[in-house]
Design a protein around this motif. Structure first.
Motif, PDB file in Angstrom:
ATOM      1  N   GLU A 173     -45.325  -5.897 -47.388  1.00 22.48           N
ATOM      2  CA  GLU A 173     -45.020  -7.437 -47.483  1.00 22.48           C
ATOM      3  C   GLU A 173     -45.073  -8.359 -46.973  1.00 22.48           C
ATOM      4  OE1 GLU A 173     -42.267  -7.893 -51.202  1.00 22.48           O
ATOM      5  OE2 GLU A 173     -42.098  -9.593 -50.425  1.00 22.48           O
ATOM      6  N   PHE A 174     -45.544  -9.402 -47.430  1.00 25.63           N
ATOM      7  CA  PHE A 174     -45.677 -10.365 -46.209  1.00 25.63           C
ATOM      8  C   PHE A 174     -44.382 -10.609 -45.619  1.00 25.63           C
ATOM      9  CE2 PHE A 174     -45.910 -15.391 -45.277  1.00 25.63           C
ATOM     10  CZ  PHE A 174     -46.854 -15.007 -45.006  1.00 25.63           C
ATOM     11  N   ARG A 175     -44.442 -11.514 -44.086  1.00 29.31           N
ATOM     12  CA  ARG A 175     -42.526 -11.171 -44.203  1.00 29.31           C
ATOM     13  C   ARG A 175     -42.957 -13.056 -43.309  1.00 29.31           C
ATOM     14  NH1 ARG A 175     -40.415  -7.315 -40.612  1.00 29.31           N
ATOM     15  NH2 ARG A 175     -40.378  -5.708 -42.093  1.00 29.31           N
ATOM     16  N   PRO A 176     -42.729 -13.967 -44.318  1.00 27.75           N
ATOM     17  CA  PRO A 176     -43.069 -15.702 -43.701  1.00 27.75           C
ATOM     18  C   PRO A 176     -42.387 -15.808 -42.576  1.00 27.75           C
ATOM     19  CG  PRO A 176     -40.619 -15.299 -45.790  1.00 27.75           C
ATOM     20  CD  PRO A 176     -41.547 -13.685 -45.224  1.00 27.75           C
ATOM     21  N   ASP A 177     -42.929 -16.945 -41.600  1.00 19.76           N
ATOM     22  CA  ASP A 177     -42.458 -16.744 -40.479  1.00 19.76           C
ATOM     23  C   ASP A 177     -41.704 -18.441 -40.687  1.00 19.76           C
ATOM     24  OD1 ASP A 177     -42.930 -18.529 -37.836  1.00 19.76           O
ATOM     25  OD2 ASP A 177     -44.149 -18.229 -37.262  1.00 19.76           O
ATOM     26  N   ALA A 178     -40.739 -18.572 -39.926  1.00 18.14           N
ATOM     27  CA  ALA A 178     -39.290 -19.503 -40.155  1.00 18.14           C
ATOM     28  C   ALA A 178     -40.005 -20.293 -39.691  1.00 18.14           C
ATOM     29  CB  ALA A 178     -38.490 -18.354 -40.076  1.00 18.14           C
ATOM     30  N   ASN A 179     -40.954 -20.268 -38.884  1.00 15.54           N
ATOM     31  CA  ASN A 179     -40.902 -21.518 -37.754  1.00 15.54           C
ATOM     32  C   ASN A 179     -42.096 -22.363 -38.545  1.00 15.54           C
ATOM     33  OD1 ASN A 179     -38.744 -20.687 -35.708  1.00 15.54           O
ATOM     34  ND2 ASN A 179     -40.290 -19.417 -34.946  1.00 15.54           N
ATOM     35  N   GLN A 180     -42.917 -21.998 -39.530  1.00 19.99           N
ATOM     36  CA  GLN A 180     -43.655 -23.179 -40.016  1.00 19.99           C
ATOM     37  C   GLN A 180     -43.296 -23.442 -41.293  1.00 19.99           C
ATOM     38  OE1 GLN A 180     -46.880 -22.979 -38.503  1.00 19.99           O
ATOM     39  NE2 GLN A 180     -46.871 -21.678 -36.808  1.00 19.99           N
ATOM     40  N   SER A 181     -43.873 -24.417 -42.175  1.00 15.24           N
ATOM     41  CA  SER A 181     -44.061 -25.093 -43.196  1.00 15.24           C
ATOM     42  C   SER A 181     -43.906 -24.029 -44.290  1.00 15.24           C
ATOM     43  CB  SER A 181     -44.797 -25.620 -42.779  1.00 15.24           C
ATOM     44  OG  SER A 181     -45.921 -25.506 -43.371  1.00 15.24           O
ATOM     45  N   ALA A 182     -43.896 -24.513 -45.347  1.00 14.54           N
ATOM     46  CA  ALA A 182     -43.875 -24.020 -46.959  1.00 14.54           C
ATOM     47  C   ALA A 182     -45.537 -24.116 -46.697  1.00 14.54           C
ATOM     48  CB  ALA A 182     -42.650 -24.414 -47.230  1.00 14.54           C
ATOM     49  N   GLU A 183     -45.965 -24.544 -46.897  1.00 16.50           N
ATOM     50  CA  GLU A 183     -46.775 -24.787 -46.847  1.00 16.50           C
ATOM     51  C   GLU A 183     -48.023 -24.099 -45.903  1.00 16.50           C
ATOM     52  OE1 GLU A 183     -49.093 -28.660 -46.183  1.00 16.50           O
ATOM     53  OE2 GLU A 183     -49.852 -28.114 -48.068  1.00 16.50           O
ATOM     54  N   TRP A 184     -47.540 -23.671 -44.910  1.00 17.95           N
ATOM     55  CA  TRP A 184     -48.423 -22.741 -43.756  1.00 17.95           C
ATOM     56  C   TRP A 184     -48.301 -21.835 -44.577  1.00 17.95           C
ATOM     57  CZ3 TRP A 184     -47.757 -18.518 -40.603  1.00 17.95           C
ATOM     58  CH2 TRP A 184     -48.097 -17.965 -39.968  1.00 17.95           C
ATOM     59  N   ASN A 185     -47.138 -20.841 -44.643  1.00 17.94           N
ATOM     60  CA  ASN A 185     -46.588 -19.468 -44.971  1.00 17.94           C
ATOM     61  C   ASN A 185     -47.241 -19.236 -46.468  1.00 17.94           C
ATOM     62  OD1 ASN A 185     -45.070 -17.862 -43.481  1.00 17.94           O
ATOM     63  ND2 ASN A 185     -43.614 -20.117 -43.301  1.00 17.94           N
ATOM     64  N   ARG A 186     -47.596 -20.138 -47.343  1.00 12.02           N
ATOM     65  CA  ARG A 186     -47.984 -20.205 -48.438  1.00 12.02           C
ATOM     66  C   ARG A 186     -49.143 -19.378 -47.878  1.00 12.02           C
ATOM     67  NH1 ARG A 186     -47.890 -18.268 -53.624  1.00 12.02           N
ATOM     68  NH2 ARG A 186     -49.766 -19.138 -54.760  1.00 12.02           N
ATOM     69  N   GLY A 187     -50.354 -20.754 -47.267  1.00 14.92           N
ATOM     70  CA  GLY A 187     -51.362 -20.651 -46.696  1.00 14.92           C
ATOM     71  C   GLY A 187     -51.833 -19.253 -46.093  1.00 14.92           C
ATOM     72  N   ALA A 188     -50.148 -18.740 -45.747  1.00 10.07           N
ATOM     73  CA  ALA A 188     -51.527 -17.023 -44.834  1.00 10.07           C
ATOM     74  C   ALA A 188     -51.083 -15.886 -45.687  1.00 10.07           C
ATOM     75  CB  ALA A 188     -49.492 -17.217 -43.733  1.00 10.07           C
ATOM     76  N   TYR A 189     -49.622 -16.604 -47.116  1.00 15.34           N
ATOM     77  CA  TYR A 189     -50.243 -15.257 -47.863  1.00 15.34           C
ATOM     78  C   TYR A 189     -50.604 -15.290 -48.811  1.00 15.34           C
ATOM     79  CZ  TYR A 189     -47.708 -13.079 -52.269  1.00 15.34           C
ATOM     80  OH  TYR A 189     -47.732 -12.827 -53.804  1.00 15.34           O
ATOM     81  N   LEU A 190     -51.634 -16.104 -48.682  1.00 14.91           N
ATOM     82  CA  LEU A 190     -53.186 -15.761 -49.533  1.00 14.91           C
ATOM     83  C   LEU A 190     -54.066 -15.123 -49.311  1.00 14.91           C
ATOM     84  CD1 LEU A 190     -52.805 -19.668 -51.773  1.00 14.91           C
ATOM     85  CD2 LEU A 190     -52.339 -17.373 -52.420  1.00 14.91           C
ATOM     86  N   VAL A 191     -53.881 -16.030 -47.718  1.00 13.38           N
ATOM     87  CA  VAL A 191     -55.494 -15.731 -47.108  1.00 13.38           C
ATOM     88  C   VAL A 191     -55.240 -13.893 -46.427  1.00 13.38           C
ATOM     89  CG1 VAL A 191     -55.973 -16.075 -44.394  1.00 13.38           C
ATOM     90  CG2 VAL A 191     -55.697 -18.179 -45.904  1.00 13.38           C
TER      91      VAL A 191
END
Lengths: 422, 243
Positions: A173-191
């Motif tokens: 599963e996608f692992r969010p990057d704690a150093n990035q914003s929620a918006e960046w992580n949402r974008g990374a998750y979708l892309v």
């Protein structure tokens, strides 16, 4: 931090956007989304995953499959994902569906061909998979048996997929990057997940696999003869020096002040991206802009002799002034967003000249979208220009106005006349 | 004083003129200082021009049909068929693949409204006998072989009928015989009941050549516009022209 709470908040936010006001109020009363809200969320996520593009045949019933997918190894036929119990996924459970998305295995343990982008879908959360499954089980069932694949020996041996998986598939599963914003992580998750952008924008090797270390570095799409540019190099489609608005416009409407989508990317905008919310498109733009950094070494110097290339340039300018300048401008400035600029346009200068040659030969319409419902089309020039003229004009636009692409030859132009059109 | 007054008047009218001028011309450039693409149907269908002509009048290539003045419903049906792959011609399938219905409707309406002059009628390259055979089939049909006259649906002047029956004027013999051939072999189809497939199924290759030669030599009528919907009764049901 990308915690379960932020996920829930995000999920609720999406539901709130999609659901009628009444049902949101109801959902909040109960503290948990209603079935209708989950189905609406699932429909939205199925759009983000572009399931329809492959699982619906031209003029076919929604999600009944049967679409032919030509691959270098033979032709695959997509499966029926309507809730019909005999020919579709009507007997599946939510667990089965999640397992398929997450591991690339069907409920009976069979291995899916990697034309199904489970290498990307493995990043999708259980909650989102459940919503997509709820949506798919809510649509009308269609009784339509799956058509057997038509793969050449030895590729018709499914156990070969095991080898492919060992080399190229990383489950997780996608692992969010704690150093990035929620918006960046949402974008990374979708892309990286549902958007499965890496399927085209990562180089594909002779084994039909794409390497993680080369993620989003671009490559020629097998069978289609379109070049999917690198999303990491600003010399290609890297978006590092684009404004967020231009990226968002391109993704959602198909046109922007910097360029226009065409070829296979037009399909993605038409069937998927135009349906996404402003927030999700912006999140994708934030993420894409952030990975568009650094540049590869200078493109190799031209294989075309200098005398020949100066002849090409002078013929190219003549062709350009007669055929192209009325829309794209004498200085390649275009009339954005409908007539894209060519000066400074990355898609023209890439090391691979496949796309600009094909645009000159075949022309094209950007997709008709909510944001651009009546698009302006570019005429095809395959009938009116010779191979030499095509090579000349493409060489010219790759080199004029400060552009830094290399010359192309008449042989390259000729070869692409027979590229498949759709 | 009168002098000053007229100067003032001149100044005022110039200022007013400037105001009108800037209002009229600044609207499309508010967001952009650069040139904008014309917001016109003609500009949007430029992609069609190399093969069909900017007004749909056709080009020198005999296989690319004239579009101008054909009923919008017919053109729309064809655009949908090309987009969805029912009618196969890769350059058309490619261009239209990602166009929603509304965009296709606008294209159809644009070409339906155009009235460029019809081309000079072609000089038949076939014998008198072949031309006479064509005339018989086109104007009377062959009842014994289940072939209705072309004119019974496409009109006595071959202008077609709104909304779905195309005019046959301004088409070259090669295009007509290629299309009739495609109907015969089932590579071109339309919504059921597929009347053209039924008719073409009864035609021989000689019939097709004769019909193509005769139709492509028809003179332009005074009014090339399609007949209004329901102007005459069709000999049988047709999926492209619902009642």
């Amino acid at each position: 931090m990308w915690t379960r709470d932020t996920l829930t908040t995000l999920a609720l936010a999406v539901v709130a956007i999609l659901a009628p006001i009444g049902s949101v109020a109801q959902a909040q009363d109960k503290g948990k989304p209603s079935k209708a809200d989950i189905i609406a969320k699932g429909e939205y996520l199925a759009r983000a995953g572009d399931c329809i593009a492959c699982h619906t045949a031209p003029e076919g019933k929604l999600f009944a499959g049967g679409r032919a997918m030509p691959t270098p190894f033979g032709t695959l036929y997509t499966s029926n994902i309507t809730p019909d119990p005999d020919t579709g996924i009507g007997k599946w459970t939510a667990d089965d569906f999640h397992k398929m998305m997450h591991t690339g295995r069907s409920p009976d343990g069979g291995l899916l061909y990697p034309a199904m982008p489970f290498g990307s879908y493995t990043k999708v959360t259980r909650e989102d998979n459940d919503a997509i499954f709820a949506y798919l089980t809510s649509i009308p069932p269609v009784k339509q048996p799956n058509r057997p694949h038509d793969l050449r020996f030895p590729y018709n041996n499914r156990s070969l997929i095991l080898g492919w998986r060992t080399l190229f598939f990383r489950e997780g599963e996608f692992r969010p990057d704690a150093n990035q914003s929620a918006e960046w992580n949402r974008g990374a998750y979708l892309v990286e997940g549902l958007g499965h952008c890496g399927m085209c924008h990562t180089p594909i090797n002779a084994l039909g696999g794409s390497s993680e270390s080369e993620a989003f570095q671009g490559g020629l799409i097998p069978m289609q003869n379109w070049y999917a540019p690198s999303l990491t190099s600003n010399k290609e489609a890297g978006l590092g020096d684009w404004s967020l608005k231009d990226i968002a416009d391109l993704l959602r409407t198909g046109i922007s002040n910097r360029g226009t989508v065409y070829g296979p990317m037009a399909e993605v905008v038409y069937n998927s991206l135009q349906y996404l919310t402003d927030e999700d498109i912006r999140a994708m733009a934030v993420y894409l802009k952030s990975i568009g950094q650094g540049s590869p070494p200078e493109p190799p110097s031209s294989a075309v002799p200098t005398t020949e290339s100066s002849l090409l340039l002078s013929l190219g300018k003549t062709v350009y002034d007669n055929q192209c300048a009325s829309c794209h401008g004498a200085q390649g400035q275009g009339k954005p967003p409908h007539y894209p600029p060519l000066a400074g346009n990355q898609s023209i200068q890439m090391a691979s000249a496949v796309n600009p040659i094909r645009m000159v030969l075949n022309g094209g319409y950007p997709p008709g979208t909510f944001g651009n419902p009546l698009p302006h089309g570019m005429p095809p020039f395959a009938q009116s220009l010779s191979d030499n003229e095509v090579a000349a004009v493409v060489t010219y636009i790759r080199a004029a106005w400060g552009n830094r692409g290399t010359p192309v030859t008449a042989a390259q132009a000729n070869e692409l006349r027979s590229a498949p059109l759709n | 004083m009168p002098h000053r007054f007229s100067l003032l008047g001149l100044f005022a009218s110039t200022a007013l003129g400037l105001l009108v001028f800037t209002t009229a011309f600044s609207k499309p450039t508010l967001a952009q200082t650069q040139d904008q693409a014309p917001d016109t149907p003609a500009a949007r269908v430029l992609a069609c021009a190399p093969c069909h002509g900017a007004q749909g009048q056709g080009t020198s290539d005999p296989y690319f049909p004239r579009l101008a003045g054909k009923p919008a419903g017919y053109l729309f049906n064809q655009l949908i068929a090309f987009r969805d792959g029912r009618r196969r011609y890769p350059p058309m399938n490619y261009l239209l693949e990602f166009q929603p219905d509304d965009s296709l409707k606008h294209m159809a309406e644009y070409f339906a409204e155009q009235r460029p002059p019809l081309p000079e009628q072609g000089v038949p390259t076939v014998s008198k006998e072949v031309l006479a055979h064509g005339e018989t089939l086109v104007t009377q049909g062959a009842a014994d072989r289940g072939i209705p006259a072309c004119s019974s649906c496409h009109g006595v002047h071959f202008t077609g009928m709104d909304p779905g029956i195309p005019g046959l004027l301004g088409l070259r013999a090669k295009y007509i015989s290629a299309q009739l051939g495609a109907w015969r072999y089932g590579t071109r189809t339309a919504n059921a009941p597929d009347c053209m497939q039924l008719v073409a199924g009864h035609l021989t290759e000689e019939d097709v050549n004769a019909i193509a030669a005769y139709l492509s030599s028809r003179p332009a009528p005074q009014d090339p516009s399609p007949a209004k919907k329901g102007s005459y009764a069709l000999p049988f049901a047709c999926g492209s022209q619902p009642n």
